[in-house]
Design a protein around this motif. Structure first.
Motif, mmCIF file in Angstrom:
data_model
loop_
_atom_site.group_PDB
_atom_site.id
_atom_site.type_symbol
_atom_site.label_atom_id
_atom_site.label_comp_id
_atom_site.label_asym_id
_atom_site.label_seq_id
_atom_site.Cartn_x
_atom_site.Cartn_y
_atom_site.Cartn_z
ATOM 1 N N ARG A 35 -41.991 -75.651 -48.434
ATOM 2 C CA ARG A 35 -43.379 -76.105 -48.241
ATOM 3 C C ARG A 35 -43.459 -77.630 -48.218
ATOM 4 O O ARG A 35 -44.204 -78.208 -47.419
ATOM 5 C CB ARG A 35 -44.243 -75.565 -49.367
ATOM 6 N N ALA A 36 -42.685 -78.295 -49.094
ATOM 7 C CA ALA A 36 -42.682 -79.760 -49.080
ATOM 8 C C ALA A 36 -42.113 -80.289 -47.772
ATOM 9 O O ALA A 36 -42.582 -81.293 -47.235
ATOM 10 C CB ALA A 36 -41.871 -80.287 -50.261
ATOM 11 N N HIS A 37 -41.126 -79.575 -47.225
ATOM 12 C CA HIS A 37 -40.536 -79.969 -45.943
ATOM 13 C C HIS A 37 -41.578 -79.929 -44.826
ATOM 14 O O HIS A 37 -41.781 -80.917 -44.117
ATOM 15 C CB HIS A 37 -39.383 -79.031 -45.635
ATOM 16 N N THR A 38 -42.277 -78.804 -44.683
ATOM 17 C CA THR A 38 -43.247 -78.714 -43.590
ATOM 18 C C THR A 38 -44.454 -79.602 -43.838
ATOM 19 O O THR A 38 -45.037 -80.139 -42.892
ATOM 20 C CB THR A 38 -43.679 -77.267 -43.353
ATOM 21 N N ALA A 39 -44.819 -79.819 -45.100
ATOM 22 C CA ALA A 39 -45.965 -80.696 -45.361
ATOM 23 C C ALA A 39 -45.627 -82.139 -45.044
ATOM 24 O O ALA A 39 -46.473 -82.879 -44.554
ATOM 25 C CB ALA A 39 -46.403 -80.561 -46.813
ATOM 26 N N SER A 40 -44.368 -82.540 -45.307
ATOM 27 C CA SER A 40 -44.039 -83.939 -45.047
ATOM 28 C C SER A 40 -43.875 -84.213 -43.561
ATOM 29 O O SER A 40 -44.132 -85.323 -43.120
ATOM 30 C CB SER A 40 -42.766 -84.329 -45.790
ATOM 31 N N GLN A 41 -43.451 -83.228 -42.782
ATOM 32 C CA GLN A 41 -43.193 -83.526 -41.365
ATOM 33 C C GLN A 41 -44.387 -83.256 -40.479
ATOM 34 O O GLN A 41 -44.924 -84.151 -39.828
ATOM 35 C CB GLN A 41 -42.003 -82.698 -40.881
ATOM 36 N N THR A 42 -44.847 -81.987 -40.418
ATOM 37 C CA THR A 42 -45.868 -81.670 -39.420
ATOM 38 C C THR A 42 -47.228 -82.215 -39.806
ATOM 39 O O THR A 42 -48.026 -82.553 -38.932
ATOM 40 C CB THR A 42 -45.956 -80.153 -39.223
ATOM 41 N N ASP A 43 -47.507 -82.328 -41.109
ATOM 42 C CA ASP A 43 -48.813 -82.857 -41.492
ATOM 43 C C ASP A 43 -48.907 -84.344 -41.184
ATOM 44 O O ASP A 43 -49.948 -84.836 -40.747
ATOM 45 C CB ASP A 43 -49.073 -82.592 -42.969
ATOM 46 N N THR A 44 -47.789 -85.077 -41.391
ATOM 47 C CA THR A 44 -47.773 -86.493 -41.020
ATOM 48 C C THR A 44 -47.966 -86.666 -39.516
ATOM 49 O O THR A 44 -48.709 -87.539 -39.063
ATOM 50 C CB THR A 44 -46.450 -87.111 -41.458
ATOM 51 N N LEU A 45 -47.297 -85.800 -38.731
ATOM 52 C CA LEU A 45 -47.421 -85.917 -37.275
ATOM 53 C C LEU A 45 -48.832 -85.579 -36.805
ATOM 54 O O LEU A 45 -49.388 -86.266 -35.936
ATOM 55 C CB LEU A 45 -46.402 -84.992 -36.608
#
Lengths: 90, 110
Positions: free
Chosen positions: B37-47
């Motif tokens: 969850r931290a992985h997807t929150a850091s990448q796609t949410d930033t984008l």
């Protein structure tokens, strides 16, 4: 369709996605799950404030968004540091 | 002419922002443990936030507000992965085990 309506519609979609994110903030098994969900909610709030600043033509919303992003980052780092017993997170 | 191009650029940027934020929301709700969850929150949410803020900056044009928006985009781009990294490191130091699939063959995770 005017460009202001596009911004208002995008802000409404972001509100729907933020409400979906509340599920993980309520039902997350660990403290870090809830903290991550609240962090993503804060980022969504910043984007919603910026979209409303463009859609309603109120540029001072961007100041509120900037301060909110700063406090959101500070909250995430502080709580993730204080959940570990002796610090050392950053 | 230039207003029409700017309108469709803004619509495309906002559509990409909504799409990537939707991917981030589905990932945070559906993925199995805190590290994914931290992985997807850091990448796609930033984008997604970056695309939406870029759309706001293009819509404002040459004003002071566009400078504020680019500053906000830069700030989100730096602080959002840092916060996700701090949360994941806090989870690791709290002793949360990463989810693996070969521990139980029944698929009885969570």
């Amino acid at each position: 369709m005017a460009i202001e309506e596009v911004f208002i519609a995008a802000a409404a979609l972001f509100v729907v996605l933020a409400i979906m994110m509340f599920y993980r903030a309520v039902a997350g098994p660990t403290t870090q799950d809830r903290l991550l969900a609240v962090n993503v909610l804060g980022t969504n709030t910043v984007v919603i404030l910026a979209l409303l600043a463009a859609g309603l033509d109120q540029a001072w919303f961007l100041d509120v968004a900037l301060i909110y992003a700063l406090l959101n980052f500070l909250m995430a780092v502080a709580i993730s540091k204080f959940t570990v017993e002796r610090g050392g997170v950053l | 002419m230039i207003e029409t191009i700017r309108f469709w650029v803004v619509v495309a940027l906002l559509g990409l922002g909504v799409f990537f934020t939707f991917v981030s929301t589905v990932g945070v709700i559906r993925l199995p443990d805190i590290y994914a969850r931290a992985h997807t929150a850091s990448q796609t949410d930033t984008l997604g936030a970056g695309f939406a803020l870029a759309g706001v900056a293009v819509a404002f044009g040459w004003q002071h507000a566009a400078v504020y928006t680019v500053l906000l985009l830069f700030f989100v781009f730096i602080t959002n992965p840092t916060a996700a990294h701090a949360i994941a490191r806090s989870a690791a130091e709290s002793g949360i085990e990463p989810w693996t699939n070969d521990a139980d063959e029944d698929g009885d995770s969570q």
